[in-house]
Design a protein around this motif. Structure first.
Motif, PDB file in Angstrom:
ATOM      1  N   ILE A  87       0.841  -1.210   0.000  1.00 31.19           N
ATOM      2  CA  ILE A  87       0.000   0.000   0.000  1.00 31.19           C
ATOM      3  C   ILE A  87       0.870   1.252   0.000  1.00 31.19           C
ATOM      4  N   ILE A  88       1.903   1.268   0.821  1.00 32.74           N
ATOM      5  CA  ILE A  88       2.798   2.423   0.871  1.00 32.74           C
ATOM      6  C   ILE A  88       3.489   2.613  -0.480  1.00 32.74           C
ATOM      7  N   LYS A  89       4.019   1.548  -1.046  1.00 28.07           N
ATOM      8  CA  LYS A  89       4.732   1.648  -2.325  1.00 28.07           C
ATOM      9  C   LYS A  89       3.831   2.157  -3.451  1.00 28.07           C
ATOM     10  N   PHE A  90       2.608   1.609  -3.537  1.00 28.46           N
ATOM     11  CA  PHE A  90       1.685   2.060  -4.582  1.00 28.46           C
ATOM     12  C   PHE A  90       1.221   3.493  -4.335  1.00 28.46           C
ATOM     13  N   SER A  91       1.032   3.869  -3.093  1.00 29.19           N
ATOM     14  CA  SER A  91       0.621   5.235  -2.762  1.00 29.19           C
ATOM     15  C   SER A  91       1.691   6.232  -3.175  1.00 29.19           C
ATOM     16  N   VAL A  92       2.944   5.910  -2.907  1.00 29.84           N
ATOM     17  CA  VAL A  92       4.053   6.788  -3.289  1.00 29.84           C
ATOM     18  C   VAL A  92       4.090   6.955  -4.802  1.00 29.84           C
ATOM     19  N   LYS A  93       3.919   5.857  -5.539  1.00 31.09           N
ATOM     20  CA  LYS A  93       3.935   5.941  -7.003  1.00 31.09           C
ATOM     21  C   LYS A  93       2.770   6.779  -7.523  1.00 31.09           C
ATOM     22  N   ILE A  94       1.607   6.603  -6.940  1.00 33.97           N
ATOM     23  CA  ILE A  94       0.425   7.366  -7.364  1.00 33.97           C
ATOM     24  C   ILE A  94       0.627   8.853  -7.106  1.00 33.97           C
ATOM     25  N   PHE A  95       1.160   9.196  -5.914  1.00 30.97           N
ATOM     26  CA  PHE A  95       1.393  10.600  -5.599  1.00 30.97           C
ATOM     27  C   PHE A  95       2.448  11.224  -6.503  1.00 30.97           C
ATOM     28  N   LYS A  96       3.459  10.451  -6.906  1.00 33.13           N
ATOM     29  CA  LYS A  96       4.469  10.965  -7.828  1.00 33.13           C
ATOM     30  C   LYS A  96       3.854  11.272  -9.190  1.00 33.13           C
ATOM     31  N   VAL A  97       2.995  10.388  -9.670  1.00 29.58           N
ATOM     32  CA  VAL A  97       2.329  10.609 -10.964  1.00 29.58           C
ATOM     33  C   VAL A  97       1.428  11.829 -10.888  1.00 29.58           C
ATOM     34  N   ILE A  98       0.694  11.970  -9.822  1.00 27.14           N
ATOM     35  CA  ILE A  98      -0.193  13.127  -9.657  1.00 27.14           C
ATOM     36  C   ILE A  98       0.632  14.403  -9.596  1.00 27.14           C
ATOM     37  N   LYS A  99       1.722  14.379  -8.835  1.00 23.51           N
ATOM     38  CA  LYS A  99       2.576  15.564  -8.681  1.00 23.51           C
ATOM     39  C   LYS A  99       3.198  15.971 -10.015  1.00 23.51           C
ATOM     40  N   GLU A 100       3.623  14.990 -10.807  1.00 22.57           N
ATOM     41  CA  GLU A 100       4.230  15.284 -12.093  1.00 22.57           C
ATOM     42  C   GLU A 100       3.230  15.820 -13.112  1.00 22.57           C
ATOM     43  N   SER A 101       1.969  15.431 -12.958  1.00 21.44           N
ATOM     44  CA  SER A 101       0.962  15.877 -13.928  1.00 21.44           C
ATOM     45  C   SER A 101       0.435  17.279 -13.623  1.00 21.44           C
ATOM     46  N   ILE A 102       0.760  17.786 -12.475  1.00 19.33           N
ATOM     47  CA  ILE A 102       0.285  19.139 -12.109  1.00 19.33           C
ATOM     48  C   ILE A 102       1.188  20.196 -12.662  1.00 19.33           C
TER      49      ILE A 102
END
Length: 102
Positions: A87-102
């Motif tokens: 859960i932590i690993k997938f959450s970190v990846k999701i937040f990185k993708v969201i951050k990069e798309s902003i």
């Protein structure tokens, strides 16, 4: 019937306790500044520490006359730690993708 339900509840308690333990260990290792290797690989070391604690507790129960080693408790502990790390690993990846798309 009730005994079976209580056995499942016990395994859920083990899973939850080790999920919380692994979560706390992960962030304690991630945000400490003393040991570089622990800071760089907090997921691996959080899992290793949590598993080791669970194994030692279960193994020590062999020495107590009123307790027994239970491999399913150890499995529930390991599953709780594994799910938390995933859960932590997938959450970190999701937040990185969201951050990069902003």
């Amino acid at each position: 019937m009730l005994r079976k339900k209580l056995a499942y509840l016990d395994k859920l308690q083990h899973l939850g306790a080790y999920a919380i333990l692994t979560f706390i260990l992960y962030f304690a290792l991630k945000f400490q500044n003393r040991f570089w290797l622990l800071k760089e690989h907090p997921a691996s070391f959080a899992f290793i520490f949590a598993f080791s604690i669970g194994f030692l507790i279960e193994f020590n129960q062999i020495l107590l006359p009123s307790r027994t080693f239970n491999k399913y408790d150890l499995l529930a502990n390991t599953l709780g730690s594994t799910l938390t790390i995933l859960i932590i690993k997938f959450s970190v990846k999701i937040f990185k993708v969201i951050k990069e798309s902003i």
